[in-house]
Design an enzyme around this catalytic site. Structure first.
Site, PDB file in Angstrom:
ATOM      1  N   ASP A   1      10.370 -52.920  14.090  1.00  0.00           N
ATOM      2  CA  ASP A   1      10.999 -54.238  13.948  1.00  0.00           C
ATOM      3  C   ASP A   1      11.682 -54.645  15.246  1.00  0.00           C
ATOM      4  OD1 ASP A   1      12.282 -56.517  12.405  1.00  0.00           O
ATOM      5  OD2 ASP A   1      14.064 -55.384  12.954  1.00  0.00           O
TER       6      ASP A   1
ATOM      7  N   GLU B   1       5.323 -53.072  10.648  1.00  0.00           N
ATOM      8  CA  GLU B   1       6.370 -52.729  11.615  1.00  0.00           C
ATOM      9  C   GLU B   1       6.363 -51.235  11.916  1.00  0.00           C
ATOM     10  OE1 GLU B   1       9.675 -56.199  10.622  1.00  0.00           O
ATOM     11  OE2 GLU B   1       9.726 -54.321   9.493  1.00  0.00           O
TER      12      GLU B   1
END
Length: 221
Positions: free
Chosen positions: A41, A113
């Site tokens: 992320d 992610e």
């Protein structure tokens, strides 16, 4: 089977354990992808921010932030995950498998992610950036400041600010469903609006956006 996923990603792992961990949802046990998701992320946000900064030198911070938010939000990541059939490769616990976790946006987005984080650890910064450019090729080609649409919460806030009204507040009314399939119900409190404004969504953020959209619609008649 996972070699087909690597081909779609355009990256071959030196250490297959990174790939396995990236695909392992927390329902499988302690050796899951949550830490990789955290790392991915951060990397994704940085790379997208730099791309936007360089591509749109005249765009202000607000526009750049909205462009980035649109690109890295869960819905976008889940859409990209479906393009490579990521759900077919997920490692899920029995409960998540039975409840259809391989189709859930939040799980697909988190795994995307995690894959970015895994590639970073396995192949380094350059490879993780290349993966992002590969995954986001079409989205980055088509993005532009003119296409940015402000989210409902922002539009409601600006509407009320322009009329010097008190800003809205949000509160969770209830959470329904099972732990694997929760539905949040949020109330949006808007000064001067007598009608109750409720929004629903699979997360608090989505429910707040839904409530804001309903509130704005009522205000604008």
């Amino acid at each position: 089977m996972q070699h087909r996923l690597c081909k779609k990603l355009g990256y071959q792992f030196e250490d297959q354990q990174f790939l396995k961990m990236a695909l392992s949802h927390r329902s499988t046990g302690s050796n899951n992808n949550e830490r990789l998701e955290f790392l991915g992320d951060a990397i994704l946000s940085l790379v997208i921010a730099e791309v936007l900064y360089r591509r749109f030198p005249k765009a202000d911070e607000g526009i750049l932030s909205r462009l980035r938010a649109n690109l890295v939000k869960g819905e976008t990541l889940a859409t990209l995950a479906r393009k490579i059939d990521l759900g077919d490769y997920l490692l899920l616990g029995a409960g998540e498998m039975k409840s259809g976790g391989f189709r859930r946006d939040s799980i697909l987005a988190g795994t995307m992610e995690a894959l970015i984080g895994a590639v970073f650890l396995d192949g380094g910064e350059e490879e993780s950036h290349r993966l992002i450019f590969n995954i986001y090729h079409d989205e980055l080609e088509n993005i532009s400041p003119e296409k940015v649409i402000k989210d409902p919460k922002t539009r409601l806030q600006e509407y009320l600010q322009s009329r010097k009204s008190t800003l809205p507040s949000y509160a969770i009314e209830s959470i329904e469903g099972s732990d694997h399939d929760q539905v949040f119900i949020v109330k949006c409190n808007i000064e001067g609006l007598d009608e109750q404004v409720l929004g629903k969504g699979s997360s608090r953020r989505k429910a707040e956006q839904n409530a804001a959209a309903r509130g704005l619609s009522l205000l604008q008649g």
